[in-house]
Motif scaffolding. Sequence first.
Motif, PDB file in Angstrom:
ATOM      1  N   MET A 161       0.834  -1.192   0.000  1.00  0.00           N
ATOM      2  CA  MET A 161       0.000   0.000   0.000  1.00  0.00           C
ATOM      3  C   MET A 161       0.877   1.254   0.000  1.00  0.00           C
ATOM      4  O   MET A 161       1.712   1.430   0.894  1.00  0.00           O
ATOM      5  N   PRO A 162       0.728   2.136  -0.996  1.00  0.00           N
ATOM      6  CA  PRO A 162       1.589   3.323  -1.048  1.00  0.00           C
ATOM      7  C   PRO A 162       1.255   4.357   0.023  1.00  0.00           C
ATOM      8  O   PRO A 162       2.146   5.005   0.563  1.00  0.00           O
ATOM      9  N   THR A 163      -0.014   4.527   0.331  1.00  0.00           N
ATOM     10  CA  THR A 163      -0.422   5.472   1.367  1.00  0.00           C
ATOM     11  C   THR A 163      -1.560   4.862   2.164  1.00  0.00           C
ATOM     12  O   THR A 163      -2.162   3.876   1.745  1.00  0.00           O
ATOM     13  N   GLY A 164      -1.868   5.439   3.277  1.00  0.00           N
ATOM     14  CA  GLY A 164      -2.981   4.956   4.075  1.00  0.00           C
ATOM     15  C   GLY A 164      -2.535   4.505   5.455  1.00  0.00           C
ATOM     16  O   GLY A 164      -1.428   4.820   5.903  1.00  0.00           O
ATOM     17  N   PRO A 165      -3.375   3.727   6.112  1.00  0.00           N
ATOM     18  CA  PRO A 165      -3.099   3.318   7.503  1.00  0.00           C
ATOM     19  C   PRO A 165      -2.149   2.118   7.575  1.00  0.00           C
ATOM     20  O   PRO A 165      -2.498   1.044   8.059  1.00  0.00           O
ATOM     21  N   ARG A 166      -0.936   2.303   7.101  1.00  0.00           N
ATOM     22  CA  ARG A 166       0.017   1.195   7.062  1.00  0.00           C
ATOM     23  C   ARG A 166       0.382   0.710   8.464  1.00  0.00           C
ATOM     24  O   ARG A 166       0.566  -0.490   8.678  1.00  0.00           O
ATOM     25  N   GLY A 167       0.492   1.620   9.404  1.00  0.00           N
ATOM     26  CA  GLY A 167       0.834   1.233  10.777  1.00  0.00           C
ATOM     27  C   GLY A 167      -0.209   0.330  11.396  1.00  0.00           C
ATOM     28  O   GLY A 167       0.112  -0.657  12.059  1.00  0.00           O
ATOM     29  N   TRP A 168      -1.473   0.674  11.169  1.00  0.00           N
ATOM     30  CA  TRP A 168      -2.564  -0.154  11.705  1.00  0.00           C
ATOM     31  C   TRP A 168      -2.582  -1.523  11.048  1.00  0.00           C
ATOM     32  O   TRP A 168      -2.823  -2.534  11.705  1.00  0.00           O
ATOM     33  N   LEU A 169      -2.326  -1.558   9.747  1.00  0.00           N
ATOM     34  CA  LEU A 169      -2.301  -2.845   9.053  1.00  0.00           C
ATOM     35  C   LEU A 169      -1.136  -3.710   9.525  1.00  0.00           C
ATOM     36  O   LEU A 169      -1.281  -4.926   9.688  1.00  0.00           O
ATOM     37  N   LEU A 170       0.015  -3.090   9.728  1.00  0.00           N
ATOM     38  CA  LEU A 170       1.168  -3.842  10.232  1.00  0.00           C
ATOM     39  C   LEU A 170       0.892  -4.414  11.622  1.00  0.00           C
ATOM     40  O   LEU A 170       1.202  -5.573  11.901  1.00  0.00           O
ATOM     41  N   ALA A 171       0.312  -3.602  12.485  1.00  0.00           N
ATOM     42  CA  ALA A 171       0.009  -4.062  13.846  1.00  0.00           C
ATOM     43  C   ALA A 171      -1.030  -5.184  13.825  1.00  0.00           C
ATOM     44  O   ALA A 171      -0.853  -6.207  14.497  1.00  0.00           O
ATOM     45  N   ALA A 172      -2.101  -5.006  13.069  1.00  0.00           N
ATOM     46  CA  ALA A 172      -3.148  -6.027  13.001  1.00  0.00           C
ATOM     47  C   ALA A 172      -2.608  -7.311  12.363  1.00  0.00           C
ATOM     48  O   ALA A 172      -2.931  -8.420  12.813  1.00  0.00           O
TER      49      ALA A 172
END
Length: 72
Positions: A29-40
């Motif tokens: 994903m180039p932009t967006g909630p990458r931190g939340w996706l990584l954590a989940a």
Amino acid sequence: MWIPRPVYEVLPYLYMVLGAGLLGAAYFMPTGPRGWLLAAGAIGLTLGLVLWMRRRDYRESQREYDTHSLDR
């Protein structure tokens, strides 16, 4: 809470696949909630692995004992 056995057996693999999918989505994903996706994704992958290992260890330990000896 009781769930059907086939669903129960698939849950660790489902958690691992969903976690890996979320980690992959965060990577691509180039932009967006990458931190939340990584954590989940990390939580899902870890949860699946922990469930799988605990079930494997429990089943191996149950094979070592003769449960019928307690009934005598």
